[in-house]
Design an enzyme around this catalytic site. Structure first.
Site, PDB file in Angstrom:
ATOM      1  N   HIS A  25      44.727  62.928  10.523  1.00 34.45           N
ATOM      2  CA  HIS A  25      43.576  63.631  11.093  1.00 34.45           C
ATOM      3  C   HIS A  25      42.357  62.760  11.249  1.00 34.45           C
ATOM      4  CE1 HIS A  25      45.525  67.612  10.111  1.00 34.45           C
ATOM      5  NE2 HIS A  25      45.623  67.328  11.378  1.00 34.45           N
ATOM      6  N   ARG A  33      44.957  72.749  20.692  1.00 32.59           N
ATOM      7  CA  ARG A  33      45.454  72.896  19.315  1.00 32.59           C
ATOM      8  C   ARG A  33      44.677  74.052  18.691  1.00 32.59           C
ATOM      9  NH1 ARG A  33      45.792  66.785  19.400  1.00 32.59           N
ATOM     10  NH2 ARG A  33      47.853  66.252  18.612  1.00 32.59           N
ATOM     11  N   ARG A  80      48.410  76.373  22.575  1.00 29.97           N
ATOM     12  CA  ARG A  80      49.487  76.296  21.590  1.00 29.97           C
ATOM     13  C   ARG A  80      49.161  77.276  20.475  1.00 29.97           C
ATOM     14  NH1 ARG A  80      50.701  70.784  18.435  1.00 29.97           N
ATOM     15  NH2 ARG A  80      48.887  71.351  17.207  1.00 29.97           N
ATOM     16  N   GLU A 133      59.376  68.844  19.305  1.00 32.89           N
ATOM     17  CA  GLU A 133      58.978  68.041  18.151  1.00 32.89           C
ATOM     18  C   GLU A 133      60.140  67.831  17.190  1.00 32.89           C
ATOM     19  OE1 GLU A 133      54.488  69.343  17.250  1.00 32.89           O
ATOM     20  OE2 GLU A 133      55.847  71.019  17.516  1.00 32.89           O
ATOM     21  N   ASN A 150      54.140  62.828  18.336  1.00 31.30           N
ATOM     22  CA  ASN A 150      53.718  62.542  16.955  1.00 31.30           C
ATOM     23  C   ASN A 150      54.761  63.038  15.963  1.00 31.30           C
ATOM     24  OD1 ASN A 150      51.415  61.901  18.337  1.00 31.30           O
ATOM     25  ND2 ASN A 150      50.263  63.698  17.683  1.00 31.30           N
ATOM     26  N   ASP A 151      55.151  64.298  16.152  1.00 33.35           N
ATOM     27  CA  ASP A 151      56.142  64.851  15.234  1.00 33.35           C
ATOM     28  C   ASP A 151      57.564  64.436  15.607  1.00 33.35           C
ATOM     29  OD1 ASP A 151      54.881  66.217  13.114  1.00 33.35           O
ATOM     30  OD2 ASP A 151      54.139  67.686  14.552  1.00 33.35           O
ATOM     31  N   CYS A 190      52.452  65.499  25.288  1.00 31.90           N
ATOM     32  CA  CYS A 190      51.100  65.794  24.806  1.00 31.90           C
ATOM     33  C   CYS A 190      50.818  65.154  23.444  1.00 31.90           C
ATOM     34  CB  CYS A 190      50.856  67.295  24.742  1.00 31.90           C
ATOM     35  SG  CYS A 190      51.849  68.117  23.499  1.00 31.90           S
TER      36      CYS A 190
HETATM   37  C1  PEP Z   1      52.698  66.216  18.219  1.00 28.00           C
HETATM   38  O1  PEP Z   1      53.362  66.462  17.209  1.00 28.00           O
HETATM   39  O2  PEP Z   1      52.918  65.245  18.982  1.00 28.00           O
HETATM   40  C2  PEP Z   1      51.577  67.096  18.584  1.00 28.00           C
HETATM   41  C3  PEP Z   1      50.959  66.983  19.747  1.00 28.00           C
HETATM   42  O3  PEP Z   1      51.195  68.000  17.645  1.00 28.00           O
HETATM   43  P1  PEP Z   1      50.232  67.660  16.395  1.00 28.00           P
HETATM   44  O4  PEP Z   1      49.802  66.225  16.515  1.00 28.00           O
HETATM   45  O5  PEP Z   1      49.105  68.613  16.489  1.00 28.00           O
HETATM   46  O6  PEP Z   1      51.144  67.892  15.259  1.00 28.00           O
HETATM   47 MG    MG Z   2      53.049  68.330  16.151  1.00 27.97          MG
END
Ligand code: PEP
Ligand code: MG
Length: 578
Positions: free
Chosen positions: A191, A299, A337, A436, A459-460, A507
């Site tokens: 974060h 988000r 989302r 994800e 990311n996930d 995204c």
């Molecule tokens: C991701 O996981 O790529 C995503 C966009 O969600 P977050 O980063 O909010 O987990």
């Molecule tokens: Mg995510």
């Protein structure tokens, strides 16, 4: 001269003075306050108390699963002590009755407790003395730093073991010009990293041994992806080179800005749709500047995180309306989302279940399916605001088809309720899912027949494909979105979606990454969502390539053995295009 490497979070070059955060020696002065200022002083204490609590909560959440339960319990005890009514009332009355400054009162009250507990025989109570000492220091630090450190940071590059999101936000709100950040801990998708990007602060993480080094004079922070490092005692020649390079970058940024009103179109005329990600009020301020096709990822958890309790339907409606207006309204699209909490994202007012591995636990859609009334409130708000607007719903952290079917059932119930109440809402709202979890990739053809669109959360997806925690600096070398396994998954998904005529966007953080953009285009993905700050650079890349050339990369990328090879291919293709 010494070059120390790290992982780039937000790119840039900074030449400036360092500010090394050391463990502070607390210098607590006592002074008297006027009776008229008692309320103000108590408020100072309350702000410091809240900041201390949110720092501990953040620590507790980010350490979940990484330290043992006993160590986690210590943080819980710290939070309990900070809510202790006796302690708080002693501090309050110390300020109001003795007309003394908050830090001195905290020091005295905490000192009395430490003395009392350390005299007790039971080792459990003696440990409590240490806890209270620790909390007292944290509180006093917050009270002092409010005046001291923030001002000291103005115009400097902060070097620290770790930085909390609350610190960056506080500096931003107070107008402190923090030039750069260098930390030992943290990863690209933590974060604090996402916030550093939103604030456009050149940031380097994973730099080892910062505190053991001496930092003085001018230093150079180079957070460009390729050679990201911080340079101590630069030679005159290196410094000169960097000044020239910095000027070149500034010039480049100005050139990018000129693209603001031009389309993201390749040299051979293929249009790429660029959207922005919104994860907080800061992003919202920015989207007025660059938001070509709308918001590709709202988000929505930021609304819940900023609230005192689960936000009501009306409060949510107000915010969704605001986002829609801010992005430019009709003609653009807004993808909301649904609540994605759990794992690294938690709510102050809601105790999540204790899980050994929260990233594999109750989060995203799993949470909202288990808490139907929270889910229903959000769906009602979205459906109502979406009436007559281009607004879509997207579910996070989908794993199985039955989850999607369960969500569909709840959505249908909500629609029936709204109908019965005579409320207007969007009947034919589009439904998409985040990709994800690897299971969605493997069953992409099945999901493609159920959803209107997919959005890849790199990311996930990276974390789950490579089994490497996105937040951990210990496995940062494994967590790599350029790994061919991740790219193959993205391509598989894209091919399956194309077969059923369903749109795919990206995204996650990679959506705004120059090299990754070429990879996605080669796989036929023409919708990208990124932080507003990255849109100009993305446009510049897209306008400088031809799709015909980019398509040729696909086979080579998919045949790569490792991320090194992938990077080489993409770097080569990008040469001269940035
Ligand atoms: C991701 O996981 O790529 C995503 C966009 O969600 P977050 O980063 O909010 O987990
Ligand atoms: Mg995510």
């Amino acid at each position: 001269m010494e070059r120390i490497k790290g992982k780039s979070i937000f790119e840039g070059i900074v030449i400036g003075e360092p500010y090394l955060r050391k463990k502070k020696v607390l210098n607590i002065k006592e002074y008297k306050i006027d009776e008229a200022d008692v309320e103000k002083e108590i408020n100072r204490f309350i702000v410091a108390l809240e900041e201390t609590k949110s720092e501990i909560r953040f620590l507790k959440n980010s350490l979940k699963g990484k330290i043992n339960d006993d160590e986690l319990k210590i943080l819980k005890v710290h939070l309990m002590v900070l809510d202790d009514p006796v302690l708080l009332s002693e501090i309050n009355s110390g300020i109001s009755k003795r007309l003394t400054n908050a830090e001195k009162v905290v020091d005295t009250v905490v000192g009395n407790y430490i003395e009392m507990f350390s005299k007790l025989k039971d080792p459990v109570y003696r440990q409590r003395a240490l806890d209270i000492k620790d909390i007292g220091e944290k509180l006093i630090n917050h009270l002092l730093s409010e005046k001291r450190e923030l001002e000291d940071l103005d115009g400097k590059i902060l070097l620290a073991k770790e930085v909390f999101p609350s610190e960056l936000l506080k500096a931003h709100h107070k107008g402190i010009d923090l030039k750069g950040v260098v930390t030992e801990h943290g990863g690209d998708t933590s974060h604090v990293a996402i916030l550093a990007k939103a604030l456009k602060i050149p940031t380097l993480m994973g730099v080892r041994g910062i505190k053991q080094m001496k930092w003085e004079g001018t230093i150079i922070l180079d957070t460009r992806k390729d050679n990201s490092c911080v340079i101590k005692d630069p030679s005159a020649e290196v410094l000169e080179g960097y000044i020239a390079e910095k000027n070149r970058l500034n010039q480049q940024t100005k050139e990018y800005e000129k693209l603001r009103d031009l389309p993201a179109e390749t040299m051979d005329g293929e249009r790429i749709n660029l959207y922005v990600n919104v994860g907080g009020n800061l992003d919202l301020e920015e989207i007025g500047k660059q938001c070509p096709e709308g918001v590709g990822l709202l988000r929505s958890e930021f609304i819940y995180i900023d609230s005192e309790f689960f936000p009501s339907e009306e409060k949510q409606m107000e915010i969704y309306e605001r986002v829609y207006k801010q992005m430019g309204g009709d003609g653009k699209s807004l993808t909301i989302r649904t609540l994605d909490i759990g794992a690294d994202k938690n709510l102050d007012y809601y105790e999540m279940p204790e899980e050994i591995n929260p990233s594999l636990g109750l989060r995203g859609l799993r949470f909202t399916l288990a808490h139907e009334s929270i889910f229903k409130d959000q769906l009602r708000a979205i459906l109502r605001v979406a009436h007559g607007k281009n607004i879509k719903i997207m579910y996070p952290m989908v794993t199985n088809l039955w989850e999607l079917e369960a969500a569909e059932e709840i959505l249908n119930d909500v629609k029936a309720e709204l109908r019965a109440e005579g409320k207007t809402f969007k009947e034919d709202i589009e439904i998409g899912i985040m990709v994800e979890v690897p299971s969605v990739v493997l069953l992409a053809d099945v999901f493609a027949q159920k959803v209107d669109f997919f959005s890849i959360g790199t990311n996930d997806l990276t974390q789950y494909i490579l089994a490497a925690d996105r937040q951990s600096s210990e496995v940062a070398n494994l967590y790599d979105g350029y790994d061919p396994a991740v790219l193959r998954a993205i391509n598989m998904l894209s091919e399956a979606a194309a077969k059923y005529g369903k749109k795919v966007s990206v995204c996650g953080e990679m959506g705004g990454d120059p090299m990754a953009i070429l990879a996605f285009m080669s796989f036929g993905i023409f919708d990208l969502s990124m932080l507003s700050a990255f849109v100009p650079r993305a446009k510049s890349i897209i306008r400088n390539v031809s799709l015909e050339e980019v398509r040729k990369l696909k086979d080579e990328l998919l045949a790569s053995k490792d991320s090194e090879e992938v990077r080489e291919i993409l770097k080569r293709s990008l040469r001269g295009k940035l």
